[in-house]
Design a protein around this motif. Structure first.
Motif, PDB file in Angstrom:
ATOM      1  N   ALA A  73       0.818  -1.221   0.000  1.00 45.05           N
ATOM      2  CA  ALA A  73       0.000   0.000   0.000  1.00 45.05           C
ATOM      3  C   ALA A  73       0.847   1.264   0.000  1.00 45.05           C
ATOM      4  O   ALA A  73       0.326   2.361  -0.273  1.00 45.05           O
ATOM      5  CB  ALA A  73      -0.917   0.010   1.225  1.00 45.05           C
ATOM      6  N   TRP A  74       2.142   1.164   0.297  1.00 45.34           N
ATOM      7  CA  TRP A  74       2.950   2.362   0.526  1.00 45.34           C
ATOM      8  C   TRP A  74       3.022   3.286  -0.684  1.00 45.34           C
ATOM      9  O   TRP A  74       3.044   4.506  -0.526  1.00 45.34           O
ATOM     10  CB  TRP A  74       4.359   1.984   0.983  1.00 45.34           C
ATOM     11  CG  TRP A  74       4.453   1.784   2.461  1.00 45.34           C
ATOM     12  CD1 TRP A  74       4.621   0.612   3.133  1.00 45.34           C
ATOM     13  CD2 TRP A  74       4.341   2.789   3.469  1.00 45.34           C
ATOM     14  NE1 TRP A  74       4.634   0.822   4.491  1.00 45.34           N
ATOM     15  CE2 TRP A  74       4.471   2.155   4.729  1.00 45.34           C
ATOM     16  CE3 TRP A  74       4.146   4.172   3.427  1.00 45.34           C
ATOM     17  CZ2 TRP A  74       4.408   2.856   5.925  1.00 45.34           C
ATOM     18  CZ3 TRP A  74       4.100   4.887   4.626  1.00 45.34           C
ATOM     19  CH2 TRP A  74       4.221   4.217   5.856  1.00 45.34           C
ATOM     20  N   MET A  75       3.072   2.747  -1.899  1.00 50.72           N
ATOM     21  CA  MET A  75       3.184   3.635  -3.055  1.00 50.72           C
ATOM     22  C   MET A  75       1.990   4.586  -3.134  1.00 50.72           C
ATOM     23  O   MET A  75       2.143   5.807  -3.217  1.00 50.72           O
ATOM     24  CB  MET A  75       3.286   2.836  -4.359  1.00 50.72           C
ATOM     25  CG  MET A  75       3.500   3.729  -5.580  1.00 50.72           C
ATOM     26  SD  MET A  75       3.444   2.864  -7.164  1.00 50.72           S
ATOM     27  CE  MET A  75       1.664   2.661  -7.365  1.00 50.72           C
ATOM     28  N   VAL A  76       0.782   4.027  -3.083  1.00 56.59           N
ATOM     29  CA  VAL A  76      -0.422   4.865  -3.154  1.00 56.59           C
ATOM     30  C   VAL A  76      -0.584   5.662  -1.871  1.00 56.59           C
ATOM     31  O   VAL A  76      -1.079   6.794  -1.890  1.00 56.59           O
ATOM     32  CB  VAL A  76      -1.653   3.990  -3.434  1.00 56.59           C
ATOM     33  CG1 VAL A  76      -2.911   4.846  -3.574  1.00 56.59           C
ATOM     34  CG2 VAL A  76      -1.452   3.159  -4.704  1.00 56.59           C
ATOM     35  N   PHE A  77      -0.160   5.102  -0.744  1.00 54.76           N
ATOM     36  CA  PHE A  77      -0.252   5.807   0.537  1.00 54.76           C
ATOM     37  C   PHE A  77       0.569   7.094   0.503  1.00 54.76           C
ATOM     38  O   PHE A  77       0.134   8.137   1.012  1.00 54.76           O
ATOM     39  CB  PHE A  77       0.237   4.891   1.659  1.00 54.76           C
ATOM     40  CG  PHE A  77      -0.345   5.204   3.011  1.00 54.76           C
ATOM     41  CD1 PHE A  77      -1.584   4.705   3.374  1.00 54.76           C
ATOM     42  CD2 PHE A  77       0.341   6.001   3.915  1.00 54.76           C
ATOM     43  CE1 PHE A  77      -2.131   4.990   4.619  1.00 54.76           C
ATOM     44  CE2 PHE A  77      -0.188   6.293   5.159  1.00 54.76           C
ATOM     45  CZ  PHE A  77      -1.438   5.790   5.513  1.00 54.76           C
ATOM     46  N   THR A  78       1.769   7.024  -0.079  1.00 53.98           N
ATOM     47  CA  THR A  78       2.594   8.239  -0.151  1.00 53.98           C
ATOM     48  C   THR A  78       1.996   9.273  -1.102  1.00 53.98           C
ATOM     49  O   THR A  78       2.197  10.477  -0.919  1.00 53.98           O
ATOM     50  CB  THR A  78       4.031   7.899  -0.593  1.00 53.98           C
ATOM     51  OG1 THR A  78       4.009   7.190  -1.832  1.00 53.98           O
ATOM     52  CG2 THR A  78       4.736   7.059   0.451  1.00 53.98           C
ATOM     53  N   ILE A  79       1.256   8.822  -2.104  1.00 58.96           N
ATOM     54  CA  ILE A  79       0.524   9.761  -2.955  1.00 58.96           C
ATOM     55  C   ILE A  79      -0.508  10.507  -2.117  1.00 58.96           C
ATOM     56  O   ILE A  79      -0.660  11.734  -2.219  1.00 58.96           O
ATOM     57  CB  ILE A  79      -0.151   9.017  -4.123  1.00 58.96           C
ATOM     58  CG1 ILE A  79       0.905   8.520  -5.120  1.00 58.96           C
ATOM     59  CG2 ILE A  79      -1.173   9.906  -4.828  1.00 58.96           C
ATOM     60  CD1 ILE A  79       0.353   7.652  -6.226  1.00 58.96           C
ATOM     61  N   GLY A  80      -1.235   9.769  -1.274  1.00 61.84           N
ATOM     62  CA  GLY A  80      -2.209  10.410  -0.384  1.00 61.84           C
ATOM     63  C   GLY A  80      -1.563  11.373   0.595  1.00 61.84           C
ATOM     64  O   GLY A  80      -2.093  12.459   0.860  1.00 61.84           O
ATOM     65  N   ILE A  81      -0.405  10.993   1.145  1.00 60.59           N
ATOM     66  CA  ILE A  81       0.306  11.884   2.063  1.00 60.59           C
ATOM     67  C   ILE A  81       0.702  13.176   1.356  1.00 60.59           C
ATOM     68  O   ILE A  81       0.553  14.279   1.896  1.00 60.59           O
ATOM     69  CB  ILE A  81       1.555  11.176   2.627  1.00 60.59           C
ATOM     70  CG1 ILE A  81       1.132  10.031   3.558  1.00 60.59           C
ATOM     71  CG2 ILE A  81       2.453  12.163   3.370  1.00 60.59           C
ATOM     72  CD1 ILE A  81       2.283   9.162   4.016  1.00 60.59           C
ATOM     73  N   GLY A  82       1.214  13.047   0.127  1.00 61.15           N
ATOM     74  CA  GLY A  82       1.593  14.236  -0.629  1.00 61.15           C
ATOM     75  C   GLY A  82       0.413  15.142  -0.909  1.00 61.15           C
ATOM     76  O   GLY A  82       0.516  16.370  -0.815  1.00 61.15           O
ATOM     77  N   LEU A  83      -0.726  14.547  -1.260  1.00 61.84           N
ATOM     78  CA  LEU A  83      -1.924  15.348  -1.536  1.00 61.84           C
ATOM     79  C   LEU A  83      -2.425  16.041  -0.273  1.00 61.84           C
ATOM     80  O   LEU A  83      -2.878  17.196  -0.312  1.00 61.84           O
ATOM     81  CB  LEU A  83      -3.010  14.456  -2.133  1.00 61.84           C
ATOM     82  CG  LEU A  83      -4.287  15.149  -2.603  1.00 61.84           C
ATOM     83  CD1 LEU A  83      -3.972  16.277  -3.572  1.00 61.84           C
ATOM     84  CD2 LEU A  83      -5.224  14.136  -3.256  1.00 61.84           C
ATOM     85  N   LEU A  84      -2.345  15.354   0.861  1.00 64.22           N
ATOM     86  CA  LEU A  84      -2.728  15.981   2.133  1.00 64.22           C
ATOM     87  C   LEU A  84      -1.815  17.165   2.451  1.00 64.22           C
ATOM     88  O   LEU A  84      -2.284  18.237   2.864  1.00 64.22           O
ATOM     89  CB  LEU A  84      -2.674  14.954   3.262  1.00 64.22           C
ATOM     90  CG  LEU A  84      -3.812  13.931   3.311  1.00 64.22           C
ATOM     91  CD1 LEU A  84      -3.509  12.846   4.333  1.00 64.22           C
ATOM     92  CD2 LEU A  84      -5.132  14.619   3.650  1.00 64.22           C
ATOM     93  N   ALA A  85      -0.508  16.983   2.271  1.00 57.55           N
ATOM     94  CA  ALA A  85       0.435  18.069   2.542  1.00 57.55           C
ATOM     95  C   ALA A  85       0.175  19.259   1.615  1.00 57.55           C
ATOM     96  O   ALA A  85       0.185  20.416   2.054  1.00 57.55           O
ATOM     97  CB  ALA A  85       1.868  17.564   2.369  1.00 57.55           C
TER      98      ALA A  85
END
Length: 514
Positions: A73-85
């Motif tokens: 899940a980490w690849m898509v999870f980091t996309i979500g983190i970037g969008l949140l930031a």
């Protein structure tokens, strides 16, 4: 399969119909490129989630779950983190700038001398992003119809190019909302629970698979760190993402709507990894992890549901493909071609040029023609870029390498000057240009010597870009105070001329609650 085929055909026809409807609304540059800057929270969050969750996030995310378990899940999870930031810390300032491209932001911040180089880098990134999304059509149409790879790419690409060219951002926004709903139903509400049940539930999955499949960092700590550098930071600066921020009606919509979209990405990341883990239990010996999504959809789902889930995968690919395509065309037209035209026009208008003494056209007719010409020009560039994307997609095979190349060049070349411009007032145009050049060359050189998928290129590229930006900025003359004053005014949301000096007012018929 007849029912599944009918679902897909109806879906594709609906995409084209929305393109035609969007064409009737896109009458100005603002309407065509950024949907008139008047999307409300529901449409904004839905379209933002759609643009960032593409074929790589859906098919690739399930594939990573098949290969590594829940840590996939980490690849898509980091996309979500970037969008949140992006949404929490930067989106309000970005929306207030009232520009169309990242390069225009750099011009405003540094005084008009950083745009052309950054435009070329951003164009290369958006082009490769569109290409990787377009290649994914081959996988989906092969599962659906057993269709030849080239024909699959042409069919999917032509549909996306058609509705994007017709209505621009309005068409893409409408289709993205449909795609968001289809993805939510197909992947989260249908495929996820059915896959877990077919695999015997979580207890059976744990019994059948190694413990590494359920370890948070089973994919590797260094891999997670690289994902953060590439995807989380990539979300902060990509033209495809910023162009969606520009569609927000205001600061609050950009912040809250983006936060909702980022949270949705985190849920989608976990869902994809769980589906992939279930697929590993059901089909332990697949030839490629990327086959996991298509296999579980084809074998585990009933008729009708299978068509909807495949439409969900098609939705994921089309949303990213169309967003990358309009971003690529916007950069090509506004940041590269228009600057080249302006340079040529300035040379021709020089005292010894061939047009010396000629008066420019003026008056209301010229202004009216200018608005329609801008829409026509942007429409033409989408068509040209779309054809180029289809041709390149047919020629390329390795999606992961193409996507990694795109993000490495983007982050290595542009992250530091963009964030430096937003956060450090001492940064200068000279420092920004040097940073883009050194970071980009470092990344490309190391990818050529170590391989596209190596971790080192982005590590050393970012470090070189940061050191160069700080050192050259401190050694060069500070940015003109007048430029910084104008920049701060734009960041504060104070009125500023745009294009012809005015920002188009939203018509009374605008659906502000969209």
């Amino acid at each position: 399969m007849a029912v599944d085929y009918a679902v897909i055909v109806l879906y594709l026809a609906g995409m084209l119909a929305m393109g035609w409807w969007g064409m009737r609304r896109a009458k100005s540059k603002s309407e065509f490129l950024v949907a008139g800057r008047r999307l409300g929270p529901a449409m904004y969050s839905g379209t933002m989630a759609a643009i960032v969750l593409g074929g790589a996030s859906t098919i690739g995310g399930v594939g990573l779950g098949y290969q590594y378990g829940l840590s996939g899940a980490w690849m898509v999870f980091t996309i979500g983190i970037g969008l949140l930031a992006l949404s929490i810390f930067f989106s309000a300032r970005i929306a207030r700038l009232k520009v169309y491209t990242v390069s225009e932001m750099l011009d405003l911040r540094y005084g008009g001398s950083a745009g052309i180089i950054s435009g070329v880098v951003m164009w290369a990134y958006t082009l490769m992003l569109a290409v990787t999304s377009t290649i994914a059509y081959a996988t989906i149409f092969d599962v659906l119809f057993g269709m030849d790879r080239t024909l699959s790419i042409v069919l999917g690409g032509v549909i996306v190019v058609a509705y994007s060219t017709l209505g621009g951002m309005w068409s893409i926004t409408l289709t993205d909302m449909v795609q968001f709903v289809v993805k939510t139903i197909g992947v989260l509400l249908l495929l996820l629970p059915i896959a877990v049940v077919k695999a015997g539930g979580f207890a059976e999955m744990r019994d059948r698979l190694p413990d590494d499949y359920f370890a948070p960092l089973g994919i590797g700590g260094q891999t997670v760190f690289t994902y953060v550098l590439i995807y989380s930071f990539g979300m902060l600066i990509g033209q495809d993402i910023w162009q969606r921020v520009f569609t927000a009606r205001g600061d609050k919509v950009a912040r809250l709507g983006g936060t909702a979209a980022g949270t949705y990405c985190l849920v989608y990341a976990v869902a994809g990894a769980v589906i992939g883990t279930a697929a590993k239990v059901l089909y332990p010996h697949l030839g490629s992890p990327d086959d996991a999504f298509a296999t579980i959809v084809k074998d585990a789902l009933p008729v009708g549901v299978r068509g909807l889930v495949l439409a969900a995968a098609l939705s994921a690919v089309m949303s990213t493909s169309s967003g990358a395509l309009i971003a690529c065309a916007t950069v090509a037209n506004n940041d590269i071609w228009s600057r080249v035209k302006g340079f040529v026009a300035a040379r021709r208008a020089a005292p010894d040029g061939p047009d010396a003494g000629r008066e420019p056209a003026e008056g209301p007719d010229a202004e009216a023609a200018g608005g329609s010409d801008e829409v026509r020009d942007n429409r033409l560039f989408i068509l040209i870029m779309g054809i180029a994307v289809i041709v390149i997609a047919i020629a390329l095979n390795n999606v992961v390498e193409a996507l990694t190349l795109a993000y490495n060049v983007l982050v290595g070349g542009l992250l530091v000057p963009i964030l430096g411009g937003l956060l450090w007032k001492r940064g200068t145009a000279t420092g920004a240009l040097a940073s883009v050049a050194v970071g980009g060359v470092t990344v490309i050189g190391l990818m050529a010597s170590l391989g596209v998928l190596a971790n080192e290129p982005i590590y050393y590229g970012l470090l070189a870009s940061l050191v160069t930006y700080v050192a050259v900025s401190l050694a060069s003359k500070p940015t003109d105070p007048a430029v910084l004053t104008a920049w701060r005014a734009r960041l504060a949301g104070e009125p500023a001329p745009e294009d012809d000096g005015t920002e188009e007012p939203a018509p009374s018929s605008a659906v502000h609650g969209a």
